[in-house]
Design a protein around this motif. Structure first.
Motif, PDB file in Angstrom:
ATOM      1  N   ALA A  45       0.829  -1.208   0.000  1.00  0.00           N
ATOM      2  CA  ALA A  45       0.000   0.000   0.000  1.00  0.00           C
ATOM      3  C   ALA A  45       0.866   1.262   0.000  1.00  0.00           C
ATOM      4  O   ALA A  45       0.550   2.240  -0.685  1.00  0.00           O
ATOM      5  N   THR A  71       3.888   1.447  -1.246  1.00  0.00           N
ATOM      6  CA  THR A  71       4.453   1.503  -2.599  1.00  0.00           C
ATOM      7  C   THR A  71       3.444   2.094  -3.574  1.00  0.00           C
ATOM      8  O   THR A  71       3.783   2.952  -4.389  1.00  0.00           O
ATOM      9  N   LEU A  72       2.174   1.647  -3.482  1.00  0.00           N
ATOM     10  CA  LEU A  72       1.124   2.212  -4.337  1.00  0.00           C
ATOM     11  C   LEU A  72       0.945   3.705  -4.075  1.00  0.00           C
ATOM     12  O   LEU A  72       0.639   4.467  -4.997  1.00  0.00           O
ATOM     13  N   THR A  73       1.114   4.112  -2.828  1.00  0.00           N
ATOM     14  CA  THR A  73       1.015   5.535  -2.495  1.00  0.00           C
ATOM     15  C   THR A  73       2.054   6.316  -3.286  1.00  0.00           C
ATOM     16  O   THR A  73       1.737   7.334  -3.914  1.00  0.00           O
ATOM     17  N   VAL A 111       3.661   5.273  -5.993  1.00  0.00           N
ATOM     18  CA  VAL A 111       3.379   5.106  -7.426  1.00  0.00           C
ATOM     19  C   VAL A 111       2.292   6.083  -7.860  1.00  0.00           C
ATOM     20  O   VAL A 111       2.367   6.681  -8.937  1.00  0.00           O
ATOM     21  N   ALA A 112       1.270   6.261  -7.027  1.00  0.00           N
ATOM     22  CA  ALA A 112       0.170   7.177  -7.364  1.00  0.00           C
ATOM     23  C   ALA A 112       0.615   8.634  -7.303  1.00  0.00           C
ATOM     24  O   ALA A 112       0.310   9.429  -8.190  1.00  0.00           O
ATOM     25  N   LEU A 167      -5.549   4.582  -8.447  1.00  0.00           N
ATOM     26  CA  LEU A 167      -4.539   3.947  -7.581  1.00  0.00           C
ATOM     27  C   LEU A 167      -4.844   4.174  -6.105  1.00  0.00           C
ATOM     28  O   LEU A 167      -4.640   3.282  -5.278  1.00  0.00           O
ATOM     29  N   ARG A 204      -5.195   1.403  -3.337  1.00  0.00           N
ATOM     30  CA  ARG A 204      -4.334   1.489  -2.155  1.00  0.00           C
ATOM     31  C   ARG A 204      -5.146   1.402  -0.869  1.00  0.00           C
ATOM     32  O   ARG A 204      -4.804   0.698   0.066  1.00  0.00           O
TER      33      ARG A 204
END
Length: 196
Positions: A11, A13-15, A17-18, A147, A151
């Motif tokens: 999560a 990492t997605l933060t 990435v977003a 995303l 997330r």
């Protein structure tokens, strides 16, 4: 590393990435966030992070803390980069409603009430962005809000204890992001059809 910590790491990492392309888009002038929304979101997200920690959210709360810090950075960039500073009466209403509910949390000193109040405040923060997206659907990033919805789903799964105090915020924000994605898609399609 436990499974919950692994989900939290995904999560976080997605933060990043977003937020990375969103931040880059602001700096390049392609994304124009509404400063009031981001001030509301950053403030409430950090306080929810603290309330989730107090309520035993554990590793599932970590992505919320990271997100809160980055969100406040976006608010600062929105202001200094003059992204979207058109402030309407409705925007002032959303900001005043958001800030006036914070003393209620302080008075209750209960993490559950804190999260309930702050979730409502954070959802009010979507008001100026919804108004802006309705008028200018290309001014926001579709991928970013998609995303964030994903997330927040991972955040719910990463929580170490489940209660209103730990689940409400990420679940509500995920739903709001999905609705905003739908609005962006609908308005882009509508504007594309009328411009032909």
């Amino acid at each position: 590393m436990s499974f919950k910590e692994f989900l939290s790491a995904v999560a976080i990492t997605l933060t990043f990435v977003a937020f990375y392309p969103y931040l880059r888009g602001i700096l390049q002038g392609q994304v124009k966030p509404h400063v009031f929304s981001w001030v509301i979101w950053g403030s409430t997200t950090l306080v929810v992070f603290l309330a989730q920690l107090q309520a035993g959210g554990g590793a599932g709360a970590w992505p919320i803390g990271v997100s809160g810090a980055i969100t406040l950075l976006i608010a600062v960039l929105a202001y200094f980069r003059r992204a979207d500073l058109r402030i309407t009466r409705a925007d002032w209403f959303f900001l005043i409603a958001a800030t006036s509910s914070l003393p209620l949390w302080y008075a209750t000193s209960d993490p559950t009430w804190a999260v309930v109040v702050l979730t409502l405040v954070d959802l009010l923060g979507f008001g100026p962005t919804v108004r802006k997206v309705y008028a200018a659907p290309h001014s926001e990033s579709l991928a970013f809000f998609g995303l964030l919805a994903a997330r927040n789903g991972l955040v719910v799964m990463a929580l170490e204890s489940y209660s209103v105090a730990t689940v409400l915020f990420p679940a509500a924000i995920s739903a709001a992001c999905l609705l905003l994605v739908c609005l962006i898609l609908y308005r882009r399609r509508l504007l594309s059809a009328t411009s032909r």
